[in-house]
Write an enzyme that holds these catalytic residues in place. Structure first.
Site, PDB file in Angstrom:
ATOM      1  N   GLU A   1      40.967  29.343  41.840  1.00 20.59           N
ATOM      2  CA  GLU A   1      40.617  28.160  42.670  1.00 20.59           C
ATOM      3  C   GLU A   1      39.712  27.204  41.727  1.00 20.59           C
ATOM      4  OE1 GLU A   1      38.665  30.060  45.903  1.00 20.59           O
ATOM      5  OE2 GLU A   1      40.345  30.746  46.690  1.00 20.59           O
TER       6      GLU A   1
ATOM      7  N   LYS B   1      36.195  26.114  40.655  1.00 21.36           N
ATOM      8  CA  LYS B   1      34.836  26.337  40.669  1.00 21.36           C
ATOM      9  C   LYS B   1      34.017  25.077  41.008  1.00 21.36           C
ATOM     10  CE  LYS B   1      31.263  29.281  38.743  1.00 21.36           C
ATOM     11  NZ  LYS B   1      30.225  28.580  39.215  1.00 21.36           N
TER      12      LYS B   1
ATOM     13  N   ARG C   1      22.633  32.203  49.552  1.00 25.31           N
ATOM     14  CA  ARG C   1      22.926  33.397  49.050  1.00 25.31           C
ATOM     15  C   ARG C   1      21.721  34.147  49.067  1.00 25.31           C
ATOM     16  NH1 ARG C   1      25.783  31.576  43.534  1.00 25.31           N
ATOM     17  NH2 ARG C   1      24.757  33.259  42.638  1.00 25.31           N
TER      18      ARG C   1
ATOM     19  N   GLU D   1      31.374  26.843  49.834  1.00 21.76           N
ATOM     20  CA  GLU D   1      30.403  26.082  48.628  1.00 21.76           C
ATOM     21  C   GLU D   1      30.353  24.837  49.298  1.00 21.76           C
ATOM     22  OE1 GLU D   1      29.141  27.525  46.081  1.00 21.76           O
ATOM     23  OE2 GLU D   1      28.947  25.948  44.374  1.00 21.76           O
TER      24      GLU D   1
ATOM     25  N   PHE E   1      36.320  29.180  50.992  1.00 15.43           N
ATOM     26  CA  PHE E   1      37.174  29.981  50.368  1.00 15.43           C
ATOM     27  C   PHE E   1      37.349  31.561  50.791  1.00 15.43           C
ATOM     28  CE2 PHE E   1      33.056  29.705  47.962  1.00 15.43           C
ATOM     29  CZ  PHE E   1      32.536  31.052  47.862  1.00 15.43           C
TER      30      PHE E   1
ATOM     31  N   ARG F   1      28.780  42.526  42.430  1.00 13.68           N
ATOM     32  CA  ARG F   1      29.140  41.717  41.406  1.00 13.68           C
ATOM     33  C   ARG F   1      30.383  42.520  40.682  1.00 13.68           C
ATOM     34  NH1 ARG F   1      26.850  37.687  38.874  1.00 13.68           N
ATOM     35  NH2 ARG F   1      24.959  37.987  39.831  1.00 13.68           N
TER      36      ARG F   1
HETATM   37  P1  AMP Z   1      27.929  31.671  39.235  1.00 11.11           P
HETATM   38  O1  AMP Z   1      26.795  31.014  40.213  1.00 11.11           O
HETATM   39  O2  AMP Z   1      28.079  30.854  37.976  1.00 11.11           O
HETATM   40  O3  AMP Z   1      27.757  33.125  39.100  1.00 11.11           O
HETATM   41  O4  AMP Z   1      29.153  31.353  39.872  1.00 11.11           O
HETATM   42  C1  AMP Z   1      29.410  31.923  41.294  1.00 11.11           C
HETATM   43  C2  AMP Z   1      29.153  30.863  42.239  1.00 11.11           C
HETATM   44  O5  AMP Z   1      30.107  29.823  42.105  1.00 11.11           O
HETATM   45  C3  AMP Z   1      29.481  31.260  43.453  1.00 11.11           C
HETATM   46  O6  AMP Z   1      28.488  31.795  43.916  1.00 11.11           O
HETATM   47  C4  AMP Z   1      29.803  30.149  44.617  1.00 11.11           C
HETATM   48  O7  AMP Z   1      28.455  29.527  44.706  1.00 11.11           O
HETATM   49  C5  AMP Z   1      30.355  29.053  43.355  1.00 11.11           C
HETATM   50  N1  AMP Z   1      31.667  28.775  43.616  1.00 11.11           N
HETATM   51  C6  AMP Z   1      32.027  27.514  43.400  1.00 11.11           C
HETATM   52  N2  AMP Z   1      33.601  27.504  43.741  1.00 11.11           N
HETATM   53  C7  AMP Z   1      33.973  28.655  44.250  1.00 11.11           C
HETATM   54  C8  AMP Z   1      34.990  29.205  44.680  1.00 11.11           C
HETATM   55  N3  AMP Z   1      36.234  28.623  44.735  1.00 11.11           N
HETATM   56  N4  AMP Z   1      35.199  30.582  44.983  1.00 11.11           N
HETATM   57  C9  AMP Z   1      34.215  31.479  44.857  1.00 11.11           C
HETATM   58  N5  AMP Z   1      32.838  30.966  44.535  1.00 11.11           N
HETATM   59  C10 AMP Z   1      32.910  29.506  44.231  1.00 11.11           C
END
Ligand code: AMP
Length: 600
Positions: free
Chosen positions: A288, A290, A310, A340, A381, A457
């Site tokens: 998907e 991001k 979160r 998101e 999602f 995680r």
């Molecule tokens: P990070 O914050 O860099 O650890 O990346 C994870 C975060 O990406 C998640 O907590 C979501 O807030 C965000 N995110 C964006 N797009 C998606 C998606 N398609 N699926 C899951 N998380 C997503």
């Protein structure tokens, strides 16, 4: 004589109510503090839980984690060291200067309180016994006292607890007030202790010599622990889980996610290459976009919608348009969605970066105007719950089908996260470029047959981003400014996530603004950090890790100066991540990736 009789009646009542004495908890803290061994800690907590009545369980389990509010309440006790110092002085009769001198040699106000109360009590009798309930109630009160005269009231309240406390109790009361317990109880240890003490037939033989356990069956043991973990994931409430576990396994298994209460979201691991991402989640995988917005957990029950970040904070009133989209476009009576929210420019329709919508999270007024100026699109999602049924155990592929069937997608309002299913590196690469060109951060790779694991995680979803030049880090210290920055906290000490706590990686002041209108200001960061101060020495302060900020930097270097082993060169604060908790910040592996990435 009459007094004595009164006291006896009081004691009798207490015995009747069977309130747990605070001393019992303080003794457990003491044992916990003395051992670094995890299984020993588990055994100590397990014995304590066994002695705790249902009525006290919630309080005891929160206090063991140094808290008096559930995780989803943002409220903090927020009492500065200075006030505690005053309270110790009031309770013991020693002058503020004397207390301060002792503080600078001992470095811990808890130890100061312990030794001064011990000295005082040689001459007087203890006035009364403190119960867990007394201390818990007073700590909660500290957090809600506000406004005129509240400072004095807080000092009085702490002093009154200390006056009734035995020396060891005083130590832990002070540390609890300062939210710096230093007994080292991880959530996993609490979980195991609940399994040991509340579920029948689980408690293994613990061998303190070799620090090992021998359960009758390893498999059954792991299953029981997993059962407790799932219940915690669903409810975020250790006390409730322990109480239900006492009733039996079936009851625990039957514990459902509560619609309308926040749930910890599942977190992502990181992959350095597309190949690595596929390796983590298997092929074919769901891939998907991001999105660069912020996580929203949305629960709907009839026409009631609640939105959580979160950090488990409720932000429903800040996002009235999201509520409306969910009411209009989600065909379900009850559900919990994971999504998101992404900001977009209302003129061009283009996605904007997180910082452009971050100001909406804390906003209390002018909300409608903000919603027009900084609109968001909800990209759904995942789904955790539908019409009375927990979906956590269902494979992701099926959960995705469910959201496809209940959401009426409407561009720039509520849509499904754009997804492809593939095992091809070329296709993934093309999808990545498409995503980044649209202003997204990269891709998420998801394991199609994976369950939903709240708060973990695990590698069921991995992120793949462009070379990183920004990190989210937590503030663990700062320095009081001088000259025109007097009264402000400056030079923030920032840390990343290690396996076992936080690892420092640098100091940063650049990027903080003089005025709030310009972005994250000295004044605002000071306001956020001040209630979190746990230690002060000269101008240096240490704060409880809670405030997350984003930073850019020129370069990462190896450095022995910080506990992470790395240092940021020319770091610059780019903004506050008020939606993130310290659990969501960059891990050491991300810092290492960034370090090796720049070498290429
Ligand atoms: P990070 O914050 O860099 O650890 O990346 C994870 C975060 O990406 C998640 O907590 C979501 O807030 C965000 N995110 C964006 N797009 C998606 C998606 N398609 N699926 C899951 N998380 C997503």
């Amino acid at each position: 004589m009459r007094l004595l009789r009164k006291k006896r009646i009081y004691l009798k009542e207490r015995a009747y109510l069977l309130l747990m004495e605070y001393e019992e908890l303080a003794k457990a803290y003491d044992l916990l503090e003395k051992t670094p061994k995890r299984l020993k800690k588990t055994s100590i907590i397990s014995s304590l839980i066994s002695k705790t009545k249902d009525e006290d369980l919630g309080m005891v389990l929160l206090l063991l984690r140094g808290r008096v509010f559930p995780d989803y309440e943002e409220r903090e006790i927020g009492v500065a060291s200075r006030l505690v110092l005053k309270a110790i002085s009031t309770a013991t009769g020693y002058g503020v200067n004397q207390v301060e001198r002792l503080w600078s040699t001992k470095g811990d106000l808890g130890l100061v309180a312990e030794s001064l109360i011990a000295k005082k009590s040689q001459n007087t009798l203890f006035s009364s016994d403190l119960s867990v309930r007394d201390v818990f109630g007073n700590l909660q009160k500290l957090a809600v006292l506000e406004g005129q005269g509240s400072v004095d009231q807080k000092v009085k309240l702490i002093a009154s607890m200390l006056s009734s406390a035995k020396p060891m109790e005083a130590k832990y009361i002070v540390r609890s007030v300062l939210q710096d317990l230093r007994v080292g109880v991880a959530d996993g240890t609490l979980r195991d202790a609940i399994a040991w003490s509340c579920l029948e037939g689980v408690k293994p033989n613990y061998d303190g010599e070799s620090e090992s356990i021998k359960p009758d069956s390893r498999e059954e043991y792991n299953e029981a622990v997993g059962l407790v973990q799932r219940a915690i994931d669903k409810t975020n409430d250790f006390g409730l889980v322990a109480r239900i576990a006492r009733k039996g396994r079936n009851e625990l298994e039957g514990l459902k996610l509560v619609v309308g209460k926040p749930v910890k979201v599942m977190l992502a691991q990181k992959a350095a290459t597309i190949q690595e991402a596929f390796k983590a989640v298997g092929t074919p995988a769901a891939i998907e976009y991001k999105y660069d917005g912020f996580r929203m957990l949305v629960s709907k029950q009839d026409d009631e919608v609640k939105i959580f970040t979160r950090r488990l904070e409720e932000v429903t009133s800040q996002f009235p348009e999201v509520k409306e989209y969910v009411l209009k476009n989600v065909k379900a009576k009850t559900c919990v969605l994971d999504s998101e929210a992404v900001g977009y420019n209302s003129k061009t329709g283009k996605y904007t970066a997180f910082q452009s919508i971050s100001q909406r999270i804390k906003r209390k007024y002018g909300i409608e105007k903000m919603a027009v100026q900084f609109p968001v699109e909800l990209n759904v999602f995942d789904i955790l719950f539908l019409e009375g049924e927990d979906l956590l155990g269902k494979p992701f592929g099926e959960r995705r089908k469910i959201i496809e069937s209940i959401i009426l997608a409407k561009e720039k309002k509520i849509v499904l996260a754009k997804q492809i299913i593939t095992g091809s590196v070329e296709e993934a690469q093309a999808f990545f470029e498409e995503s980044v060109n649209l202003g997204n951060e990269g891709l998420m790779f998801k394991k199609l047959d994976a369950e939903y694991k709240p708060g973990s995680r695990v590698g069921y979803m991995v992120k793949y981003k462009e070379a990183m030049d920004e990190l989210d880090l937590v503030v663990v210290g700062a320095e009081w400014g001088e000259g025109k920055r007097k009264g402000w906290l400056t030079s923030l000490v920032v840390a990343c996530r290690g396996d076992d706590g936080f690892l420092e990686i640098g100091r940063v002041g650049t990027g903080l603004k003089e005025k709030r209108e310009e972005g994250l200001s000295f004044d605002e960061i000071t306001e956020l950090l001040k209630p979190l101060i746990i230690r002060e020495k000269g101008r240096e302060v240490r704060v409880k890790p809670s405030v997350v900020i984003s930073l850019r930097f020129e370069e990462i270097q190896k450095s022995p100066a910080y506990s992470s082993g790395y240092a940021l060169r020319f770091p610059r604060v780019t903004g506050l991540r008020s939606d993130r908790s310290p659990l969501d910040i960059a891990g050491l592996e991300e810092v290492e990736d960034a370090f090796f990435g720049q070498k290429k």
